[in-house]
Design a protein around this motif. Structure first.
Motif, PDB file in Angstrom:
ATOM      1  N   ILE A   1      68.083  51.250  40.304  1.00  0.00           N
ATOM      2  CA  ILE A   1      67.160  50.531  39.982  1.00  0.00           C
ATOM      3  C   ILE A   1      67.596  49.638  38.412  1.00  0.00           C
ATOM      4  O   ILE A   1      67.365  48.561  38.216  1.00  0.00           O
ATOM      5  N   ALA A   2      68.475  50.364  37.876  1.00  0.00           N
ATOM      6  CA  ALA A   2      68.919  49.766  36.461  1.00  0.00           C
ATOM      7  C   ALA A   2      70.030  48.443  36.665  1.00  0.00           C
ATOM      8  O   ALA A   2      70.402  47.923  35.946  1.00  0.00           O
ATOM      9  N   SER A   3      70.640  48.567  37.917  1.00  0.00           N
ATOM     10  CA  SER A   3      71.543  47.578  38.239  1.00  0.00           C
ATOM     11  C   SER A   3      70.948  46.136  38.361  1.00  0.00           C
ATOM     12  O   SER A   3      71.646  45.222  38.821  1.00  0.00           O
TER      13      SER A   3
ATOM     14  N   LEU B   1      57.035  58.174  45.198  1.00  0.00           N
ATOM     15  CA  LEU B   1      57.519  58.240  43.544  1.00  0.00           C
ATOM     16  C   LEU B   1      56.531  59.036  42.893  1.00  0.00           C
ATOM     17  O   LEU B   1      57.143  59.928  41.929  1.00  0.00           O
ATOM     18  N   PRO B   2      55.046  58.826  43.135  1.00  0.00           N
ATOM     19  CA  PRO B   2      54.330  59.743  42.023  1.00  0.00           C
ATOM     20  C   PRO B   2      54.716  61.092  41.990  1.00  0.00           C
ATOM     21  O   PRO B   2      54.337  61.585  40.872  1.00  0.00           O
ATOM     22  N   SER B   3      54.833  61.807  43.084  1.00  0.00           N
ATOM     23  CA  SER B   3      55.220  63.207  43.028  1.00  0.00           C
ATOM     24  C   SER B   3      56.484  63.355  42.423  1.00  0.00           C
ATOM     25  O   SER B   3      56.618  64.426  41.684  1.00  0.00           O
ATOM     26  N   LEU B   4      57.421  62.440  42.221  1.00  0.00           N
ATOM     27  CA  LEU B   4      58.733  62.741  41.542  1.00  0.00           C
ATOM     28  C   LEU B   4      58.848  62.327  40.010  1.00  0.00           C
ATOM     29  O   LEU B   4      59.524  62.974  39.392  1.00  0.00           O
ATOM     30  N   ILE B   5      58.104  61.219  40.058  1.00  0.00           N
ATOM     31  CA  ILE B   5      58.152  60.883  38.324  1.00  0.00           C
ATOM     32  C   ILE B   5      56.952  60.910  37.543  1.00  0.00           C
ATOM     33  O   ILE B   5      56.590  60.697  36.472  1.00  0.00           O
ATOM     34  N   GLY B   6      55.701  61.212  38.622  1.00  0.00           N
ATOM     35  CA  GLY B   6      54.448  61.557  37.554  1.00  0.00           C
ATOM     36  C   GLY B   6      53.486  60.345  37.654  1.00  0.00           C
ATOM     37  O   GLY B   6      53.950  59.495  37.508  1.00  0.00           O
ATOM     38  N   ASP B   7      52.329  60.662  37.618  1.00  0.00           N
ATOM     39  CA  ASP B   7      51.174  59.630  37.567  1.00  0.00           C
ATOM     40  C   ASP B   7      51.320  59.028  36.492  1.00  0.00           C
ATOM     41  O   ASP B   7      50.966  57.614  36.460  1.00  0.00           O
ATOM     42  N   ASP B   8      51.386  59.155  35.251  1.00  0.00           N
ATOM     43  CA  ASP B   8      51.381  58.667  34.005  1.00  0.00           C
ATOM     44  C   ASP B   8      52.511  57.528  34.173  1.00  0.00           C
ATOM     45  O   ASP B   8      52.275  56.240  33.727  1.00  0.00           O
ATOM     46  N   LEU B   9      53.602  57.743  34.676  1.00  0.00           N
ATOM     47  CA  LEU B   9      54.741  56.577  34.764  1.00  0.00           C
ATOM     48  C   LEU B   9      54.215  55.799  35.820  1.00  0.00           C
ATOM     49  O   LEU B   9      54.398  54.527  35.555  1.00  0.00           O
TER      50      LEU B   9
ATOM     51  N   GLY C   1      61.737  46.795  30.642  1.00  0.00           N
ATOM     52  CA  GLY C   1      61.042  47.392  29.480  1.00  0.00           C
ATOM     53  C   GLY C   1      61.374  48.952  29.367  1.00  0.00           C
ATOM     54  O   GLY C   1      62.078  49.471  30.290  1.00  0.00           O
ATOM     55  N   ASP C   2      60.623  49.633  28.776  1.00  0.00           N
ATOM     56  CA  ASP C   2      60.265  51.086  28.625  1.00  0.00           C
ATOM     57  C   ASP C   2      60.141  51.835  30.004  1.00  0.00           C
ATOM     58  O   ASP C   2      60.581  52.635  30.256  1.00  0.00           O
ATOM     59  N   GLU C   3      59.556  50.862  30.878  1.00  0.00           N
ATOM     60  CA  GLU C   3      58.953  51.494  32.043  1.00  0.00           C
ATOM     61  C   GLU C   3      60.191  51.608  32.971  1.00  0.00           C
ATOM     62  O   GLU C   3      60.241  52.684  33.755  1.00  0.00           O
ATOM     63  N   ARG C   4      60.939  50.537  32.855  1.00  0.00           N
ATOM     64  CA  ARG C   4      62.165  50.547  33.799  1.00  0.00           C
ATOM     65  C   ARG C   4      63.215  51.719  33.432  1.00  0.00           C
ATOM     66  O   ARG C   4      63.759  52.455  34.145  1.00  0.00           O
TER      67      ARG C   4
ATOM     68  N   ALA D   1      64.104  54.963  35.556  1.00  0.00           N
ATOM     69  CA  ALA D   1      65.429  55.255  36.047  1.00  0.00           C
ATOM     70  C   ALA D   1      65.600  56.793  35.572  1.00  0.00           C
ATOM     71  O   ALA D   1      66.602  57.587  36.246  1.00  0.00           O
ATOM     72  N   ARG D   2      65.127  57.359  34.482  1.00  0.00           N
ATOM     73  CA  ARG D   2      65.575  58.511  33.995  1.00  0.00           C
ATOM     74  C   ARG D   2      64.863  59.639  34.818  1.00  0.00           C
ATOM     75  O   ARG D   2      65.346  60.617  34.897  1.00  0.00           O
ATOM     76  N   ALA D   3      63.589  59.107  35.311  1.00  0.00           N
ATOM     77  CA  ALA D   3      62.824  60.270  36.219  1.00  0.00           C
ATOM     78  C   ALA D   3      63.483  60.211  37.530  1.00  0.00           C
ATOM     79  O   ALA D   3      63.312  61.333  38.256  1.00  0.00           O
ATOM     80  N   LEU D   4      64.269  59.502  38.224  1.00  0.00           N
ATOM     81  CA  LEU D   4      64.872  59.614  39.516  1.00  0.00           C
ATOM     82  C   LEU D   4      66.153  60.185  39.475  1.00  0.00           C
ATOM     83  O   LEU D   4      66.864  60.123  38.353  1.00  0.00           O
ATOM     84  N   PRO D   5      66.673  60.312  40.508  1.00  0.00           N
ATOM     85  CA  PRO D   5      68.149  61.014  40.775  1.00  0.00           C
ATOM     86  C   PRO D   5      69.286  59.852  40.402  1.00  0.00           C
ATOM     87  O   PRO D   5      68.687  58.724  40.398  1.00  0.00           O
TER      88      PRO D   5
END
Length: 159
Positions: free
Chosen positions: A84-86, A126-134, A66-69, A73-77
């Motif tokens: 992730i998306a594949s 990942l938390p430092s890259l994508i944020g705690d909320d995500l 869903g939206d989290e995926r 994907a948007r938050a990562l390189p």
């Protein structure tokens, strides 16, 4: 004859500062992600850190939907986003222990203990890259036990 207005010129409009969550962040590069995993996991080579990163993210990609995926994907390189998306969504979410065991099967010579190290080495950066909320939203989708893999305490209410 031209008449000049004596009104003061309007003050230049200041652009409103976006709120913290709206500010565009510098997109992390793939090399930064792999370097962070190499540091966290104390891998001797970049190649080893990159291999582990791809394996763990591909497994995670099948379990986040869903939206989290999409947001993950948007938050990562871009390279990580593609990994992730594949992935085809899993038909049954794996427990954290099953997830680690599945990673152990993908890494030659891995044991459950070394696979747990590998998974934590990737997910804890990942938390430092994508944020705690995500991270919170991703963890809400996963069975209990994954928080520890992300480097977080997992508190359970007592009866």
């Amino acid at each position: 004859m031209t008449v000049l207005s004596m009104r003061p010129a309007p003050a230049p409009r200041q652009a409103q500062q976006p709120q913290q969550s709206e500010r565009p962040q510098r997109k992390t590069r793939w090399t930064d992600l792999v370097d962070a995993v190499q540091d966290a996991g104390q891998y001797s080579t970049r190649a080893e850190a990159e291999r582990v990163t791809r394996i763990v993210l591909s497994a995670l990609g099948g379990h986040v939907i869903g939206d989290e995926r999409v947001d993950l994907a948007r938050a990562l390189p871009e390279e990580a986003a593609q990994v992730i998306a594949s992935q085809i969504p899993a038909t049954r979410p794996l427990t954290a222990a099953e997830f680690v065991d599945a990673i152990a099967l993908r890494i030659e010579g891995a044991t459950p203990a070394t696979a747990r190290w590998d998974v934590s080495s990737v997910l804890s950066v990942l938390p430092s890259l994508i944020g705690d909320d995500l991270v919170d939203r991703v963890l809400a989708q996963l069975p209990p036990g994954y928080a520890l893999l992300f480097g977080r305490a997992e508190l359970t209410p007592t009866a």
